[in-house]
Design a protein around this motif. Structure first.
Motif, PDB file in Angstrom:
ATOM      1  N   ALA A 152      10.167   4.661  -0.380  1.00 34.05           N
ATOM      2  CA  ALA A 152      11.124   3.686  -0.902  1.00 34.05           C
ATOM      3  C   ALA A 152      11.909   3.027   0.236  1.00 34.05           C
ATOM      4  O   ALA A 152      12.189   1.825   0.198  1.00 34.05           O
ATOM      5  CB  ALA A 152      12.081   4.358  -1.880  1.00 34.05           C
ATOM      6  N   LEU A 153      12.255   3.810   1.265  1.00 31.54           N
ATOM      7  CA  LEU A 153      12.943   3.260   2.435  1.00 31.54           C
ATOM      8  C   LEU A 153      12.065   2.244   3.151  1.00 31.54           C
ATOM      9  O   LEU A 153      12.517   1.151   3.509  1.00 31.54           O
ATOM     10  CB  LEU A 153      13.328   4.387   3.391  1.00 31.54           C
ATOM     11  N   GLY A 164       4.748  -3.652   1.234  1.00 29.87           N
ATOM     12  CA  GLY A 164       5.959  -3.229   0.541  1.00 29.87           C
ATOM     13  C   GLY A 164       5.656  -2.736  -0.861  1.00 29.87           C
ATOM     14  O   GLY A 164       6.203  -1.713  -1.311  1.00 29.87           O
ATOM     15  N   THR A 165       4.763  -3.443  -1.567  1.00 27.07           N
ATOM     16  CA  THR A 165       4.367  -3.013  -2.908  1.00 27.07           C
ATOM     17  C   THR A 165       3.642  -1.682  -2.866  1.00 27.07           C
ATOM     18  O   THR A 165       3.846  -0.812  -3.721  1.00 27.07           O
ATOM     19  CB  THR A 165       3.481  -4.083  -3.571  1.00 27.07           C
ATOM     20  N   LEU A 166       2.776  -1.508  -1.855  1.00 28.90           N
ATOM     21  CA  LEU A 166       2.066  -0.238  -1.701  1.00 28.90           C
ATOM     22  C   LEU A 166       3.055   0.912  -1.528  1.00 28.90           C
ATOM     23  O   LEU A 166       2.951   1.959  -2.189  1.00 28.90           O
ATOM     24  CB  LEU A 166       1.126  -0.312  -0.490  1.00 28.90           C
ATOM     25  N   CYS A 167       4.026   0.737  -0.637  1.00 24.34           N
ATOM     26  CA  CYS A 167       5.014   1.797  -0.410  1.00 24.34           C
ATOM     27  C   CYS A 167       5.827   2.072  -1.668  1.00 24.34           C
ATOM     28  O   CYS A 167       6.113   3.228  -1.990  1.00 24.34           O
ATOM     29  CB  CYS A 167       5.942   1.405   0.746  1.00 24.34           C
ATOM     30  N   TRP A 168       6.182   1.011  -2.406  1.00 24.69           N
ATOM     31  CA  TRP A 168       6.950   1.216  -3.629  1.00 24.69           C
ATOM     32  C   TRP A 168       6.104   1.935  -4.686  1.00 24.69           C
ATOM     33  O   TRP A 168       6.612   2.770  -5.433  1.00 24.69           O
ATOM     34  CB  TRP A 168       7.469  -0.112  -4.161  1.00 24.69           C
ATOM     35  N   ASN A 169       4.813   1.599  -4.757  1.00 25.11           N
ATOM     36  CA  ASN A 169       3.931   2.289  -5.694  1.00 25.11           C
ATOM     37  C   ASN A 169       3.849   3.779  -5.377  1.00 25.11           C
ATOM     38  O   ASN A 169       3.847   4.632  -6.278  1.00 25.11           O
ATOM     39  CB  ASN A 169       2.533   1.673  -5.663  1.00 25.11           C
ATOM     40  N   GLU A 170       3.770   4.088  -4.090  1.00 23.68           N
ATOM     41  CA  GLU A 170       3.725   5.494  -3.688  1.00 23.68           C
ATOM     42  C   GLU A 170       5.022   6.205  -4.096  1.00 23.68           C
ATOM     43  O   GLU A 170       4.999   7.344  -4.571  1.00 23.68           O
ATOM     44  CB  GLU A 170       3.532   5.595  -2.166  1.00 23.68           C
ATOM     45  N   ALA A 171       6.153   5.529  -3.914  1.00 19.43           N
ATOM     46  CA  ALA A 171       7.437   6.114  -4.317  1.00 19.43           C
ATOM     47  C   ALA A 171       7.521   6.278  -5.830  1.00 19.43           C
ATOM     48  O   ALA A 171       8.002   7.299  -6.335  1.00 19.43           O
ATOM     49  CB  ALA A 171       8.590   5.243  -3.811  1.00 19.43           C
TER      50      ALA A 171
END
Length: 327
Positions: free
Chosen positions: A15-16, A262-269
């Motif tokens: 998320a960061l 950014g979307t990938l990281c948010w999906n992981e979160a």
């Protein structure tokens, strides 16, 4: 099911990372102030869609797992969470300046947490639980007060510089609220899909949203070009505007880092954290946007901004200590 400590730490880290990259989208309307918001929107998401094409080829096996209903969901998410959201945000920044939209978007952690906690349905309650209001309240209060401090300091700065146009400021505020509505709906809906499809690849889902965005952005770009040729006498200097290389470079950078990665990281979160908790971590986007804006100005943050940042971070840290309870 409560998130494990490992999921909590990993999800927060993702998320960061997403917040740091999403903060970039706030400075594009300032760097390209002479470009209309609509051109920035279609340019950004055309770049996002084109970047997704080679990524889609690499992820073709995983993308084949998506059914027709999944692609329809990706289309809806892209239309609201990408195109409509950034149209409202970019126009708001150009009409009201950077601070007001940044602070209103900064209310998302509070808004999303409240909306998530108010949701009903046995499946949602059993899966995500509920964050107890009594324990959640201090976190929400800290975040809200922190946002208020930063907003007050930035508005005072605009008034001192004589740059506060009430009409533009008011319209910018309304557009920013529209962006808040879009991005209250998007992460909750996106998290629902991801947590209901835990066996699917978050990176493939990010790529799918890029593919879904591409035709909409391409049609929008063509319509804008045609409208400018027919009624604007070429005022927009299509296809790339008055500063071609700056426009192309910035759109590609935002398309890659803010949109796809950014979307990938948010999906992981989102796969690791309950929506009410993940929603509060969008505060990282606000902090990043403020930091980038201050760097562009070449100024140190005002005391009120520093106080606000401390309160925002304290609110997030408090929220991470609250465990969901299954209703």
């Amino acid at each position: 099911m409560h998130p494990s400590r490992h999921s909590l730490v990993t999800g927060t880290s993702f998320a960061l990372a997403a917040g740091l990259m999403w903060g970039l989208v706030f400075i594009a309307p300032t760097l390209l102030a002479e470009y209309p918001a609509a051109l920035l929107v279609v340019g950004r998401y055309l770049a996002f869609g084109l970047i997704a094409l080679p990524l889609a080829w690499l992820a073709r096996e995983k993308l084949r797992e998506f059914e027709r209903s999944d692609w329809i969901e990706a289309l809806k998410l892209s239309a609201v969470g990408n195109l409509l959201y950034y149209l409202c945000l970019a126009a708001s920044i150009q009409m009201a300046g950077g601070p007001l939209p940044t602070m209103l978007i900064g209310t998302l952690p509070v808004v999303i947490a409240i909306v998530s906690n108010l949701r009903t349905g046995a499946v949602v309650r059993a899966r995500d639980g509920r964050l107890p209001w009594a324990r959640l309240a201090p976190s929400l209060l800290l975040i809200a007060v922190g946002i208020g401090f930063v907003n007050q300091a930035e508005v005072a700065r605009l008034r001192a510089l004589g740059e506060l146009d009430l009409v533009s400021y008011g319209l910018g505020a309304l557009l920013a609220l529209g962006a808040v509505a879009c991005w209250t709906w998007y992460p909750i809906r996106n998290a629902d899909w991801l947590r209901a499809h835990a066996d699917r690849s978050p990176s493939a889902w990010a790529t799918a949203q890029g593919l879904a965005t591409l035709p909409m952005a391409a049609v929008g770009y063509a319509l804008l070009w045609g409208f400018d040729a027919a009624f604007g006498s070429g005022a927009l200097q299509m296809p790339f505007g008055p500063r071609m290389w700056e426009f192309i470079g910035l759109m590609l950078a935002i398309g890659l880092f803010a949109s796809w990665l950014g979307t990938l990281c948010w999906n992981e979160a989102s796969q690791r954290l309950p929506p009410a908790l993940a929603g509060q971590l969008i505060v990282f986007e606000t902090l990043a946007a403020l930091a980038y804006a201050l760097m562009l100005r070449g100024q140190a943050p005002a005391p009120g901004v520093l106080v606000g940042v401390v309160l925002l971070v304290a609110g997030v840290m408090w929220a991470l200590r609250v465990k969901p309870q299954v209703a």
